[in-house]
Design a protein around this motif. Sequence first.
Motif, PDB file in Angstrom:
ATOM      1  N   THR A 164      23.784  -2.306  -9.689  1.00 47.82           N
ATOM      2  CA  THR A 164      22.935  -1.676  -8.799  1.00 47.82           C
ATOM      3  C   THR A 164      21.085  -2.095  -9.869  1.00 47.82           C
ATOM      4  N   THR A 201      20.181   4.132  -4.639  1.00 44.41           N
ATOM      5  CA  THR A 201      20.842   2.857  -3.800  1.00 44.41           C
ATOM      6  C   THR A 201      22.121   4.106  -3.509  1.00 44.41           C
ATOM      7  N   LEU A 210      25.849  -2.653   0.496  1.00 43.56           N
ATOM      8  CA  LEU A 210      24.725  -2.104   0.228  1.00 43.56           C
ATOM      9  C   LEU A 210      24.616  -1.668   1.671  1.00 43.56           C
ATOM     10  N   ARG A 213      17.986   1.465   0.458  1.00 45.59           N
ATOM     11  CA  ARG A 213      17.778   2.271  -1.300  1.00 45.59           C
ATOM     12  C   ARG A 213      16.884   2.082  -0.670  1.00 45.59           C
TER      13      ARG A 213
END
Length: 758
Positions: A164, A201, A210, A213
């Motif tokens: 991260t 995130t 992902l 963010r």
Amino acid sequence: MSNAWRALSAVAVLGLLAAGCSKQEAAAPKASTDAGWLTGGHDQAQTYHSPLKQIDEANAGRLGYAWQYDLETTHGQEATPVVVDGVMYASAPWGFVHAVDARTGERRWVFDPKVDNSITSKVCCGIVSRGLAFAEGRVFTASIDGRLSALDAKDGKVLWQADTIVDHERGYTVTGSPYVAGDVVVIGNSGGELDARGYITAYKVSTGELAWRFYTVPGSSTGPFEHPELEAAAKTWDPKSRWDVGLGGTVWDGMAYDAKLDLLYVGVGNSALYPRKLRSPNGGDNLYVSSILAIHPKTGRMAWHYQTTPGDQWDYTATQKMILADLKIGDQTRQVLMQAPKNGFFYVLDRATGELLSAKPYVPVNWASGVDEKTGRPMETGLADYSNGPKLVFPSPAGGHNWHPMAFNPETGLVYIPTLEASAVFWVPAEPFVYAKGGANAGAMYAFPAAHAGNWGLESPAAKHLPPLSELGKGQPDTTIRGFLRAWDPVANKVVWEVETSGQWVGQMNAIWNGGGVMTTSGNLVFQGQSTGALHVYRATDGHPLAAIDIGTSIMAAPMTYELDGVQYVSVMAGYGGALGGVHPVGTAAERYGNAGRIVTFKIDGGPVPKPAEKEHVSSVPRPSVERFGSAADIETGNELLKRNCARCHANEGPGAIPDLRWMSAQTHQEFEDIVLKGVRASKGMGSFASLLTPAQAQQIRAAVVDSAWRAYESAQDLPQSAPHAPQTAPHVPATSPELPNSSKTVPGHEPSTGAAH
């Protein structure tokens, strides 16, 4: 930006309407009637309240030992475990996870994140973990080096893992808990006192992909901006801001999630550098530091924000735990978010819109006279602005409330807050600020007026120019350091009852660290542990003490409770540390019994709690193992380097797990450069500082440590204080001298700090 700190964007309003969740229709996340404990705060609303009531005010005095579990570490324990389907999952320092049979304490499995111990050079405030998350048969945990892992709850095997951290050369670490919001798991980071630029995130729960963010502060005044909210934020920063230092805004602790509104609430940390005149010279609110953000977890876009401390320069984080609840205010039932951040005001916000409903002080405050309820802005007094000279500030950078969880009992309507009453003097050092990449970069100094420790509790040359406390404290609140457990009425905005938790340390720093996190139950009970090693039980309605169980291990974390096979258990993770490093003040259980971390669990009519063996103590200050060396200038420079790079762990306040550097052996002195610059003790938590210090600077630090050791020794022996003297270079040190034990005598004096409880 008009009313920027609490504005709800038009896009956000449309999003809520499209989702079919109007302000009137949305409901608070209801407290689970499950017999387990499903999140760090029990539920998604993070109430730290359980509806269980088998243990109540009538039988709380019969609580006794059920089982214990060895966490195999001496670092601080700040997490609250979760219990799902009879298994307890507990996060521990470094990012370890322990799965334990919640009936017996028998180990199921352990996850070792295998952290590179060199990360410790970037740790602000202890190698700790504040919790984990559970969803869809997965346990989510963050290791201190920033890796987020999804573990199979059955056997602890890694299902996916994500790094991260966006820049490993900067001072990023992770000590906070992940939070699950819908189909994403969200994590923030620490490092605001170093050079981190804050962000959160989100990753897909199922795959680790992902999702988005969100940066909490801009990276420049002109872009490119990673998301639209940063363009608006940039207008609240001076274009000449110290963008290179990161600016802070780290999200190192509290979040909460409202599933009906589908909003994730995020607490944002302090600004960096601390002083406005260094960080953003022409002022500005500096969004989104010291703010509460409402984020749409599906998109990562902001619904609203509220800034508790515009232009923060006192380390007034808004990362403290947030609680979601329904409160009847006037003739309306409001869906609210409650927080008691460091700045000393208790906030009640409408959680759908961010509207301020109330903000009243719960501890003494002098930086602001109040909060304007029409605009939402604090009304600064100027009394705490240290831009042009030292100022005494209330609350201190430890805050009116720190990371220790508070709890809300919907039956009493009260919030139970572990509160800290302390002030500190802030000042900007005379030396020009020099940015140290990956190092400490607060840009300001502060000191606490602790009792029995001289004028400012400081022997350091850095404090020699401070005005006396009698001058700075004129017309100010009482500077006596104290801790309290306060029951706060969030509708009437007042303290209903309080219990002082200062113990024997009134006026000393441990007065504010004695009281730990809080849990409450429908048995009309409030539970809180203390550094003395006692788990205290109070009646929730009036604070009447019902029990105090001595376990022989200091407690900081919030307890929790669960029920299995008709038996209600209470459990707590015990172990001292965190921002205190390894310092164990005299009178704490850690000082008496050591600090082996463990989970201790109780039930009605259990037995006496087994205590660790008592430590052996040396009752006098030992003679330093080497002679003084270095010039007065070397020692003064060494003290500055010591405070900037070392004092956040190696504080000179007494015995503990992290060594007091003054009592190093001759062998350790000989190996000093290898330890500091080559990381030869990284496996013990002492990483390399080679990127921050030169060999000459390492020797200046050592010279300062040796001088401090001799001053303590001379004071204890009633000898005249010697002045620093030649030789100018470090002498050869024999390699055969034995290691000296830490002293158990507390030497008066607190080094100034540049760190905070992150």
